[in-house]
Structures are given as C-alpha cells and as structure tokens.
Scaffold this active site. Structure first.
Site, PDB file in Angstrom:
ATOM      1  N   ARG A   1       0.843  -1.203   0.000  1.00  0.00           N
ATOM      2  CA  ARG A   1       0.000   0.000   0.000  1.00  0.00           C
ATOM      3  C   ARG A   1       0.877   1.252   0.000  1.00  0.00           C
ATOM      4  O   ARG A   1       0.528   2.271  -0.581  1.00  0.00           O
ATOM      5  CB  ARG A   1      -0.914  -0.006   1.222  1.00  0.00           C
ATOM      6  CG  ARG A   1      -1.943  -1.133   1.214  1.00  0.00           C
ATOM      7  CD  ARG A   1      -2.754  -1.135   2.502  1.00  0.00           C
ATOM      8  NE  ARG A   1      -3.806  -2.137   2.519  1.00  0.00           N
ATOM      9  CZ  ARG A   1      -3.664  -3.369   2.981  1.00  0.00           C
ATOM     10  NH1 ARG A   1      -2.505  -3.765   3.464  1.00  0.00           N
ATOM     11  NH2 ARG A   1      -4.674  -4.216   2.981  1.00  0.00           N
TER      12      ARG A   1
ATOM     13  N   ASP B   1     -10.415  -4.558   8.214  1.00  0.00           N
ATOM     14  CA  ASP B   1      -9.474  -5.566   8.722  1.00  0.00           C
ATOM     15  C   ASP B   1     -10.129  -6.431   9.806  1.00  0.00           C
ATOM     16  O   ASP B   1      -9.880  -7.629   9.895  1.00  0.00           O
ATOM     17  CB  ASP B   1      -8.202  -4.887   9.254  1.00  0.00           C
ATOM     18  CG  ASP B   1      -7.508  -4.071   8.172  1.00  0.00           C
ATOM     19  OD1 ASP B   1      -7.653  -4.431   6.987  1.00  0.00           O
ATOM     20  OD2 ASP B   1      -6.851  -3.063   8.488  1.00  0.00           O
TER      21      ASP B   1
ATOM     22  N   ARG C   1     -12.285  -8.950   8.154  1.00  0.00           N
ATOM     23  CA  ARG C   1     -11.460 -10.044   7.616  1.00  0.00           C
ATOM     24  C   ARG C   1     -10.979 -10.963   8.743  1.00  0.00           C
ATOM     25  O   ARG C   1     -10.877 -12.188   8.576  1.00  0.00           O
ATOM     26  CB  ARG C   1     -10.265  -9.459   6.842  1.00  0.00           C
ATOM     27  CG  ARG C   1     -10.723  -8.830   5.528  1.00  0.00           C
ATOM     28  CD  ARG C   1      -9.609  -8.167   4.769  1.00  0.00           C
ATOM     29  NE  ARG C   1     -10.065  -7.760   3.444  1.00  0.00           N
ATOM     30  CZ  ARG C   1      -9.472  -6.834   2.703  1.00  0.00           C
ATOM     31  NH1 ARG C   1      -8.395  -6.208   3.155  1.00  0.00           N
ATOM     32  NH2 ARG C   1      -9.954  -6.538   1.518  1.00  0.00           N
TER      33      ARG C   1
ATOM     34  N   HIS D   1      -3.011   0.077   8.895  1.00  0.00           N
ATOM     35  CA  HIS D   1      -3.678  -0.651   7.804  1.00  0.00           C
ATOM     36  C   HIS D   1      -2.610  -1.050   6.782  1.00  0.00           C
ATOM     37  O   HIS D   1      -2.526  -0.501   5.702  1.00  0.00           O
ATOM     38  CB  HIS D   1      -4.752   0.246   7.177  1.00  0.00           C
ATOM     39  CG  HIS D   1      -5.485  -0.412   6.046  1.00  0.00           C
ATOM     40  ND1 HIS D   1      -6.211  -1.570   6.197  1.00  0.00           N
ATOM     41  CD2 HIS D   1      -5.600  -0.076   4.737  1.00  0.00           C
ATOM     42  CE1 HIS D   1      -6.732  -1.913   5.033  1.00  0.00           C
ATOM     43  NE2 HIS D   1      -6.373  -1.031   4.126  1.00  0.00           N
TER      44      HIS D   1
HETATM   45  P1  NAI Z   1     -10.131   2.357  -8.960  1.00  0.00           P
HETATM   46  O1  NAI Z   1      -8.991   2.591  -9.875  1.00  0.00           O
HETATM   47  O2  NAI Z   1     -11.155   1.330  -9.338  1.00  0.00           O
HETATM   48  O3  NAI Z   1     -10.911   3.725  -8.710  1.00  0.00           O
HETATM   49  C1  NAI Z   1     -10.267   4.922  -8.392  1.00  0.00           C
HETATM   50  C2  NAI Z   1     -11.033   6.034  -9.074  1.00  0.00           C
HETATM   51  O4  NAI Z   1     -10.481   7.296  -8.652  1.00  0.00           O
HETATM   52  C3  NAI Z   1     -10.941   5.988 -10.610  1.00  0.00           C
HETATM   53  O5  NAI Z   1     -12.231   5.904 -11.182  1.00  0.00           O
HETATM   54  C4  NAI Z   1     -10.240   7.296 -10.961  1.00  0.00           C
HETATM   55  O6  NAI Z   1     -10.683   7.864 -12.183  1.00  0.00           O
HETATM   56  C5  NAI Z   1     -10.613   8.167  -9.764  1.00  0.00           C
HETATM   57  N1  NAI Z   1      -9.752   9.340  -9.591  1.00  0.00           N
HETATM   58  C6  NAI Z   1      -8.413   9.439  -9.751  1.00  0.00           C
HETATM   59  N2  NAI Z   1      -8.019  10.715  -9.506  1.00  0.00           N
HETATM   60  C7  NAI Z   1      -9.110  11.413  -9.167  1.00  0.00           C
HETATM   61  C8  NAI Z   1      -9.346  12.756  -8.795  1.00  0.00           C
HETATM   62  N3  NAI Z   1      -8.356  13.647  -8.708  1.00  0.00           N
HETATM   63  N4  NAI Z   1     -10.617  13.138  -8.529  1.00  0.00           N
HETATM   64  C9  NAI Z   1     -11.640  12.256  -8.606  1.00  0.00           C
HETATM   65  N5  NAI Z   1     -11.477  10.968  -8.968  1.00  0.00           N
HETATM   66  C10 NAI Z   1     -10.232  10.553  -9.234  1.00  0.00           C
HETATM   67  O7  NAI Z   1      -9.503   2.012  -7.524  1.00  0.00           O
HETATM   68  P2  NAI Z   1     -10.252   1.322  -6.286  1.00  0.00           P
HETATM   69  O8  NAI Z   1     -10.063  -0.130  -6.346  1.00  0.00           O
HETATM   70  O9  NAI Z   1     -11.607   1.891  -6.187  1.00  0.00           O
HETATM   71  O10 NAI Z   1      -9.349   1.833  -5.053  1.00  0.00           O
HETATM   72  C11 NAI Z   1      -9.346   3.188  -4.679  1.00  0.00           C
HETATM   73  C12 NAI Z   1      -8.378   3.440  -3.525  1.00  0.00           C
HETATM   74  O11 NAI Z   1      -8.856   2.815  -2.342  1.00  0.00           O
HETATM   75  C13 NAI Z   1      -6.968   2.871  -3.767  1.00  0.00           C
HETATM   76  O12 NAI Z   1      -6.000   3.773  -3.287  1.00  0.00           O
HETATM   77  C14 NAI Z   1      -6.973   1.601  -2.936  1.00  0.00           C
HETATM   78  O13 NAI Z   1      -5.680   1.205  -2.556  1.00  0.00           O
HETATM   79  C15 NAI Z   1      -7.801   2.066  -1.751  1.00  0.00           C
HETATM   80  N6  NAI Z   1      -8.393   0.997  -0.948  1.00  0.00           N
HETATM   81  C16 NAI Z   1      -8.400   1.194   0.411  1.00  0.00           C
HETATM   82  C17 NAI Z   1      -8.972   0.289   1.256  1.00  0.00           C
HETATM   83  C18 NAI Z   1      -8.978   0.539   2.731  1.00  0.00           C
HETATM   84  O14 NAI Z   1      -9.332  -0.359   3.481  1.00  0.00           O
HETATM   85  N7  NAI Z   1      -8.629   1.717   3.199  1.00  0.00           N
HETATM   86  C19 NAI Z   1      -9.582  -0.956   0.726  1.00  0.00           C
HETATM   87  C20 NAI Z   1      -9.557  -1.051  -0.719  1.00  0.00           C
HETATM   88  C21 NAI Z   1      -8.975  -0.094  -1.515  1.00  0.00           C
END
Ligand code: NAI
Length: 308
Positions: free
Chosen positions: A88, A148, A151, A175
């Site tokens: 991460r 977490d 899970r 995390h």
């Molecule tokens: P994804 O790639 O499917 O979606 C991310 C979206 O953000 C994309 O549609 C993209 O166009 C958009 N984006 C990028 N820059 C932007 C901006 N400046 N303004 C608005 N939209 C913007 O990725 P996903 O799978 O949805 O993951 C998103 C984030 O969440 C990642 O950093 C991932 O690591 C994190 N994550 C965190 C978790 C947690 O438990 N905290 C769990 C799962 C994912």
C-alpha cells in the site's frame, strides 16, 4: 442527508451501492475525474432503485464539486489501487497529490463535512488530510480497522468452522500487511475467548491470513478488493448519519492516546453524528503494545515522505 463519494471506481461505486441499499441517506453524489464515469455509475446504480427497493438519490459529476455542497459526510476513494506484489505504501506518490486536491475541493463546498479517508496508504493519507484540511480532528476518519476486523472475523469463523455471527474481534494499529494488530486477546466466540477453541497453529493461521487479507485478494483479483471495503465504509457512514455511536476501529489522529501523538493509527472509537465521539481506551497485552509501537514507527517513516 447528503453523502459524497469521490472516486467512482471499484471501491467508490461499492460504497455508493451499499449506502443506497441501506436506505439511510437522502442523496449520494459520486465524483470522478474520468469524463462521464461517475455519471454512468450513478445512472446504473439508480436503475437498481426500483429493483432493490431504495429511495436514496444517486447522481454523478465529472469534477463539479458545487454538486457536493452541504455534504454531511464525504468519502475519499480516489487514487490508484495496488497491483499484485505491491505494498500500500508504494502508492503514496500519486495518491497524496490526488487526496490533497480532493480534500481542498470538498472542504470549500462543505465546510462542516466529516471526511472518511479510504485511499492508500490510508493511515498516511488520513494524516495528510489532517495536516492540509483545517478540519477539527473529530471530523477526519481513516477507514481500515473496520475492514481488517471483518477479515479477522472471517478467518476466525473459518478456523472455528462456525457462523461469522458467533465471533467477535478487532484489528488495531496500521492498515498495512506488517502493521495490523489483530487483538487475539480480546477475540471471542459467543463471549468465550477464541484462544480456548483454537490450537496455537490455528491461531497463527488466523493472525497471518488476517494481516495479508488485502494482499491475498489483490493476487486473486489482479487489483484490490471492493465489496468488503465498500460495506465497511457504509457501516461508518451509517453510524454517523444515524448517530448510532457504534464502536469501530478507525485510523484517527492521536494526541497521547495509546502512547502516540501526531500520527493517525487504528484505534477503537465511538462514531456518531459528530464524527469521532470518543477514542476508547482498551488494555493491550505487552505483546500487542509492542506490535502497536512497531506499527507506529513504520507509519511515521511513510509519513516522512509526505510533502505538504
Ligand atoms: P479504482 O482505480 O477502481 O478507482 C479509483 C477512481 O479514482 C478511478 O475511477 C479514478 O478515475 C478516480 N480518480 C483518480 N483521480 C481522481 C481525482 N483527482 N478526482 C476524482 N477521482 C479521481 O480504484 P479502487 O479499487 O476503487 O481503489 C481506490 C483506492 O482505495 C486505492 O488507493 C486503494 O488502494 C484504496 N483501498 C483502500 C482500502 C482501505 O481499506 N482503506 C480498501 C480497498 C482499496
């Protein structure tokens, strides 16, 4: 009440879907940078309303933050997810710029907003929002512990071969694969310590599989997970909007709690209409304390890479 979800990708859309399905928010606004993407996701989700029986209105916008004005809660999921083999922490370079920019836009249009940070590396991104948003610390919540812990419960139920509703447990600290601390000392099956049911070997399996829970899914899916992250966010948002005052582990700015200051780390907290109502002080074993401190040192190192 209005909820904004920034990033209409896998996790953002899942957040919007679960929030709508639970029918507690009047409106969800999806924001994305990709032209037409949030609008398309919103339309698709709205076409589920009559099928799934919800009245929450979902709309989308390509970067027009005036549509998010007056949001009670905003969820930041914008940024890149990790690919198999990545940590991460490796996402910091790109995601820090995105999270800072998104936060400024959100606060400009919703000065009373409560922000839930999801983008990774989440503890560091939550810290960045604290340092750059000007919001009181009660209104910035990092989402990691809720996922977490889910899970952890999944792995406990698997090892015990029992229904998930029979087990309870919590994950605190960072995390990250190495910084998560599943509190085995407090984990229970129907109120009885799980350690009474599990062999040393099975306990070690539960702990290890919990910590690499995200990485396991990333390997299988080719990208990070979205259903459980979306569901975990919806639980947080509901606790705020419905003032449920649930105890949920979240990454919060610490000011002496758990022996740490000026850092965001996962600790149990009461989440209600004001955001963080109270950080709950639970007694950790000496081993858990040591692991908490090691996790804190690792997060501090990643925070050191931030440029404000
Ligand atoms: P994804 O790639 O499917 O979606 C991310 C979206 O953000 C994309 O549609 C993209 O166009 C958009 N984006 C990028 N820059 C932007 C901006 N400046 N303004 C608005 N939209 C913007 O990725 P996903 O799978 O949805 O993951 C998103 C984030 O969440 C990642 O950093 C991932 O690591 C994190 N994550 C965190 C978790 C947690 O438990 N905290 C769990 C799962 C994912």
């Amino acid at each position: 009440m209005k909820v904004t979800v920034v990033g209409a990708g896998a996790v953002g859309a899942s957040c919007a879907e679960y929030i709508a399905m639970k029918n507690f928010a009047s409106e969800v606004v999806l924001v994305d940078i990709k032209e037409g993407f949030a609008e398309g996701k919103a339309m698709d989700l709205m076409q589920c309303a009559s099928l799934n029986g919800f009245d929450t209105k979902i709309s989308g916008t390509t970067g027009d933050y005036s549509k998010t004005a007056g949001s009670k809660v905003a969820v930041i999921t914008s940024g890149i997810p990790r690919k198999p083999g990545m940590t991460r922490e490796e996402l910091i370079g790109i995601n820090a710029g995105i999270v800072k920019d998104v936060t400024e836009n959100l606060v400009k249009h919703s000065p009373d907003v409560i922000i839930i940070v999801v983008s990774n590396p989440m503890d560091t991104m939550a810290y960045l929002v604290h340092k750059t948003s000007g919001l009181p610390k009660e209104r910035i919540i990092g989402m990691g512990g809720a996922l977490d812990s889910a899970r952890f419960k999944y792995r406990m139920a698997e090892a015990l071969e029992c229904p998930i509703s029979d087990v309870d447990g919590m994950v605190v600290a960072a995390h990250s694969d190495t910084g998560m601390v599943p509190l085995i000392s407090k984990a229970t099956r129907n109120g009885i310590p799980v350690s009474e049911f599990l062999s040393e070997e099975k306990l070690a399996y539960v702990l290890e599989e919990t910590k690499v829970g995200g990485a396991t899914l990333t390997k299988l899916l080719g990208t990070s997970a979205w259903y459980a992250p979306g569901a975990a966010v919806s639980v947080l948002v509901q606790s705020i909007i419905c003032d449920q005052k649930k105890m949920i582990p979240c990454s919060l700015m610490l000011d002496g709690e758990y022996g740490q200051s000026d850092i965001c780390l996962g600790v149990p907290a009461i989440i209600g209409k004001n955001g963080v109502e109270k950080i709950v002080d639970i007694t950790l074993t000496e081993e858990e304390k040591e692991k908490f401190e090691t996790a804190a040192a690792a997060v501090r190192e990643v925070n050191g890479d931030l440029k404000f």
